[in-house]
Design a protein around this motif. Structure first.
Motif, PDB file in Angstrom:
ATOM      1  N   GLU B  86       6.235  29.628   3.579  1.00  0.00           N
ATOM      2  CA  GLU B  86       6.422  28.752   4.736  1.00  0.00           C
ATOM      3  C   GLU B  86       5.986  27.321   4.438  1.00  0.00           C
ATOM      4  N   LYS B  87       4.790  27.171   3.859  1.00  0.00           N
ATOM      5  CA  LYS B  87       4.268  25.821   3.632  1.00  0.00           C
ATOM      6  C   LYS B  87       4.156  25.543   2.135  1.00  0.00           C
ATOM      7  N   MET B  88       5.017  24.678   1.679  1.00  0.00           N
ATOM      8  CA  MET B  88       4.968  24.333   0.269  1.00  0.00           C
ATOM      9  C   MET B  88       5.579  22.949   0.095  1.00  0.00           C
ATOM     10  N   ASP B  89       5.045  22.187  -0.847  1.00  0.00           N
ATOM     11  CA  ASP B  89       5.703  20.934  -1.192  1.00  0.00           C
ATOM     12  C   ASP B  89       5.470  20.623  -2.667  1.00  0.00           C
ATOM     13  N   VAL B  90       6.237  19.671  -3.163  1.00  0.00           N
ATOM     14  CA  VAL B  90       6.164  19.308  -4.574  1.00  0.00           C
ATOM     15  C   VAL B  90       6.041  17.795  -4.671  1.00  0.00           C
ATOM     16  N   VAL B  91       5.105  17.304  -5.459  1.00  0.00           N
ATOM     17  CA  VAL B  91       5.076  15.873  -5.766  1.00  0.00           C
ATOM     18  C   VAL B  91       5.252  15.712  -7.268  1.00  0.00           C
ATOM     19  N   THR B  92       5.913  14.635  -7.670  1.00  0.00           N
ATOM     20  CA  THR B  92       6.197  14.439  -9.096  1.00  0.00           C
ATOM     21  C   THR B  92       5.582  13.137  -9.601  1.00  0.00           C
ATOM     22  N   GLY B  93       5.465  13.039 -10.898  1.00  0.00           N
ATOM     23  CA  GLY B  93       4.886  11.839 -11.518  1.00  0.00           C
ATOM     24  C   GLY B  93       3.378  11.776 -11.322  1.00  0.00           C
ATOM     25  N   VAL B  94       2.723  12.927 -11.353  1.00  0.00           N
ATOM     26  CA  VAL B  94       1.288  12.960 -11.024  1.00  0.00           C
ATOM     27  C   VAL B  94       0.427  12.376 -12.137  1.00  0.00           C
ATOM     28  N   ASN B  95      -0.743  11.934 -11.742  1.00  0.00           N
ATOM     29  CA  ASN B  95      -1.691  11.396 -12.716  1.00  0.00           C
ATOM     30  C   ASN B  95      -3.100  11.888 -12.396  1.00  0.00           C
ATOM     31  N   MET B  96      -4.046  11.415 -13.137  1.00  0.00           N
ATOM     32  CA  MET B  96      -5.429  11.875 -13.056  1.00  0.00           C
ATOM     33  C   MET B  96      -6.095  11.541 -11.715  1.00  0.00           C
ATOM     34  N   PRO B  97      -6.104  10.274 -11.268  1.00  0.00           N
ATOM     35  CA  PRO B  97      -6.763   9.970  -9.990  1.00  0.00           C
ATOM     36  C   PRO B  97      -6.169  10.774  -8.836  1.00  0.00           C
ATOM     37  N   LEU B  98      -4.865  10.925  -8.844  1.00  0.00           N
ATOM     38  CA  LEU B  98      -4.191  11.685  -7.790  1.00  0.00           C
ATOM     39  C   LEU B  98      -4.678  13.132  -7.788  1.00  0.00           C
ATOM     40  N   THR B  99      -4.695  13.725  -8.960  1.00  0.00           N
ATOM     41  CA  THR B  99      -5.092  15.123  -9.073  1.00  0.00           C
ATOM     42  C   THR B  99      -6.526  15.320  -8.591  1.00  0.00           C
ATOM     43  N   ILE B 100      -7.417  14.455  -9.022  1.00  0.00           N
ATOM     44  CA  ILE B 100      -8.821  14.582  -8.632  1.00  0.00           C
ATOM     45  C   ILE B 100      -8.975  14.435  -7.116  1.00  0.00           C
ATOM     46  N   GLU B 101      -8.303  13.439  -6.552  1.00  0.00           N
ATOM     47  CA  GLU B 101      -8.412  13.218  -5.109  1.00  0.00           C
ATOM     48  C   GLU B 101      -7.853  14.394  -4.318  1.00  0.00           C
ATOM     49  N   LEU B 102      -6.732  14.922  -4.768  1.00  0.00           N
ATOM     50  CA  LEU B 102      -6.124  16.046  -4.048  1.00  0.00           C
ATOM     51  C   LEU B 102      -7.022  17.272  -4.087  1.00  0.00           C
ATOM     52  N   ILE B 103      -7.609  17.518  -5.234  1.00  0.00           N
ATOM     53  CA  ILE B 103      -8.519  18.662  -5.357  1.00  0.00           C
ATOM     54  C   ILE B 103      -9.680  18.503  -4.371  1.00  0.00           C
ATOM     55  N   ASN B 104     -10.209  17.297  -4.304  1.00  0.00           N
ATOM     56  CA  ASN B 104     -11.342  17.048  -3.401  1.00  0.00           C
ATOM     57  C   ASN B 104     -10.928  17.086  -1.931  1.00  0.00           C
ATOM     58  N   LEU B 105      -9.794  16.449  -1.638  1.00  0.00           N
ATOM     59  CA  LEU B 105      -9.351  16.330  -0.242  1.00  0.00           C
ATOM     60  C   LEU B 105      -9.066  17.670   0.429  1.00  0.00           C
ATOM     61  N   ARG B 106      -8.628  18.626  -0.337  1.00  0.00           N
ATOM     62  CA  ARG B 106      -8.269  19.897   0.315  1.00  0.00           C
ATOM     63  C   ARG B 106      -9.492  20.635   0.853  1.00  0.00           C
ATOM     64  N   HIS B 107     -10.706  20.158   0.502  1.00  0.00           N
ATOM     65  CA  HIS B 107     -11.907  20.739   1.123  1.00  0.00           C
ATOM     66  C   HIS B 107     -12.048  20.250   2.559  1.00  0.00           C
ATOM     67  N   SER B 108     -11.430  19.088   2.869  1.00  0.00           N
ATOM     68  CA  SER B 108     -11.587  18.554   4.224  1.00  0.00           C
ATOM     69  C   SER B 108     -10.364  18.753   5.109  1.00  0.00           C
ATOM     70  N   THR B 109      -9.245  19.237   4.536  1.00  0.00           N
ATOM     71  CA  THR B 109      -8.094  19.536   5.401  1.00  0.00           C
ATOM     72  C   THR B 109      -7.303  20.730   4.880  1.00  0.00           C
ATOM     73  N   ASN B 110      -6.798  21.501   5.823  1.00  0.00           N
ATOM     74  CA  ASN B 110      -5.886  22.581   5.464  1.00  0.00           C
ATOM     75  C   ASN B 110      -4.463  22.216   5.846  1.00  0.00           C
ATOM     76  N   GLU B 111      -4.266  20.931   6.180  1.00  0.00           N
ATOM     77  CA  GLU B 111      -2.968  20.458   6.632  1.00  0.00           C
ATOM     78  C   GLU B 111      -2.200  19.869   5.442  1.00  0.00           C
ATOM     79  N   LEU B 112      -1.182  20.571   4.991  1.00  0.00           N
ATOM     80  CA  LEU B 112      -0.447  20.159   3.798  1.00  0.00           C
ATOM     81  C   LEU B 112       0.167  18.762   3.951  1.00  0.00           C
ATOM     82  N   SER B 113       0.725  18.491   5.126  1.00  0.00           N
ATOM     83  CA  SER B 113       1.392  17.193   5.318  1.00  0.00           C
ATOM     84  C   SER B 113       0.395  16.037   5.220  1.00  0.00           C
ATOM     85  N   LEU B 114      -0.829  16.288   5.688  1.00  0.00           N
ATOM     86  CA  LEU B 114      -1.867  15.260   5.627  1.00  0.00           C
ATOM     87  C   LEU B 114      -2.263  15.002   4.160  1.00  0.00           C
TER      88      LEU B 114
END
Lengths: 164, 134
Positions: B86-114
């Motif tokens: 049901e809930k899935m998305d794909v982002v492309t062209g990823v880099n290091m800062p993005l990956t680190i932030e996303l890993i951290n951010l998912r502790h504060s939200t379960n909202e994929l769109s956010l």
């Protein structure tokens, strides 16, 4: 005829193609050829997106041959991506005359006997004959992953592996 | 928690995950899946599908792909079109800062769109030309 380059590549439109080949060839129309892929609505929607702005068609062997040999098709600078060697041979048998033919990627097929030819190409023994038929139509079949690769004589390599 | 799967050519995915963990430590619910020169694209797609289903806990899955139009991203795009979860998305062209932030951010939200809208901001901010900085 208007096919600048025919690439046999089961990865279809992907990084190597859009980052290197389309520029080298200067194509204005990519045609992906395989009967099954042409019937997959998701692939038909996705592949043109992956081509990053170059006009893209996803056609069966028959449809592709018809378009390429039509008056309209003759005006395009076409890059054909045939998923399998049999797709490429099908086009040649229907009158398509590409300027050059190259083997890109052919991955292992699980559940079949595969023979590794290069880092990027594995073939089933029964496919060797298909490649030979392509070459017998007067083509020097190369195998380049990137345009800058030196490429080699694919048929000679198959012979060295005792497949022909 | 939103699951993350990193995909890419060669050692990109393992490399990026390893590099991110070097900075923020070992992580849960994150996997890397690599496409090697001999890999069959259909089998890569199958493996990715299994990983997505296995990791999904109803909060959804975010796939990070190395480049738009590449085989790994194409496989993810296919699964997105197939709507395998049901809930899935794909982002492309990823880099290091993005990956680190996303890993951290998912502790504060379960909202994929956010998570994705944040990703866009981080990505734009991460590209800097050092000689042009004040």
């Amino acid at each position: 005829m208007s096919v600048e380059h025919l690439r046999i590549d089961n990865r279809l439109i992907h990084g190597q193609v859009t980052a290197s080949w389309t520029n080298k060839i200067g194509t204005d129309h990519i045609i992906v050829v395989n009967d099954k892929v042409a019937q997959d609505p998701i692939q038909k929607k996705m592949l043109p997106r992956a081509a990053r702005g170059i006009e893209t068609s996803v056609l069966s062997v028959d449809e592709a041959a018809e378009y390429i040999t039509s008056e309209k098709g003759k005006k395009d600078k076409i890059m054909v991506i045939a998923k399998l060697p049999s797709d490429a041979l099908g086009l040649l048998e229907k009158g398509v005359e590409p300027k050059e033919i190259n083997v890109g990627n052919q991955a292992l097929v699980s559940g079949e006997e595969n023979i590794k030819i290069t880092k990027s190409i594995s073939i089933m023994p029964k496919q060797a004959e298909v490649y030979k038929k392509i070459s017998d139509k007067g083509y020097n079949l190369t195998y380049k992953v990137m345009p800058s690769d030196s490429g080699g004589d694919f048929i000679k390599t198959l012979k060295e592996k005792d497949l022909l | 928690m939103i699951g993350i799967i990193i995909i890419g050519h060669g050692n990109f995915a393992d490399g990026l995950l390893g590099a991110a963990e070097m900075i923020i430590g070992k992580q849960k619910k994150i996997k890397a899946l690599s496409l090697m020169p001999t890999d069959n694209p259909e089998e890569f797609r199958k493996k990715l599908k299994e990983k997505v289903k296995e990791m999904n806990d109803n909060n959804g899955i975010l796939i990070l792909a190395d480049m738009f139009g590449g085989t790994p991203a194409n496989a993810a795009n296919y699964l997105l079109e197939e709507k395998i979860i049901e809930k899935m998305d794909v982002v492309t062209g990823v880099n290091m800062p993005l990956t680190i932030e996303l890993i951290n951010l998912r502790h504060s939200t379960n909202e994929l769109s956010l998570l994705i809208s944040e990703a866009k901001k981080i990505f734009n901010e991460s590209f800097k030309i050092l000689s042009e900085l004040d």
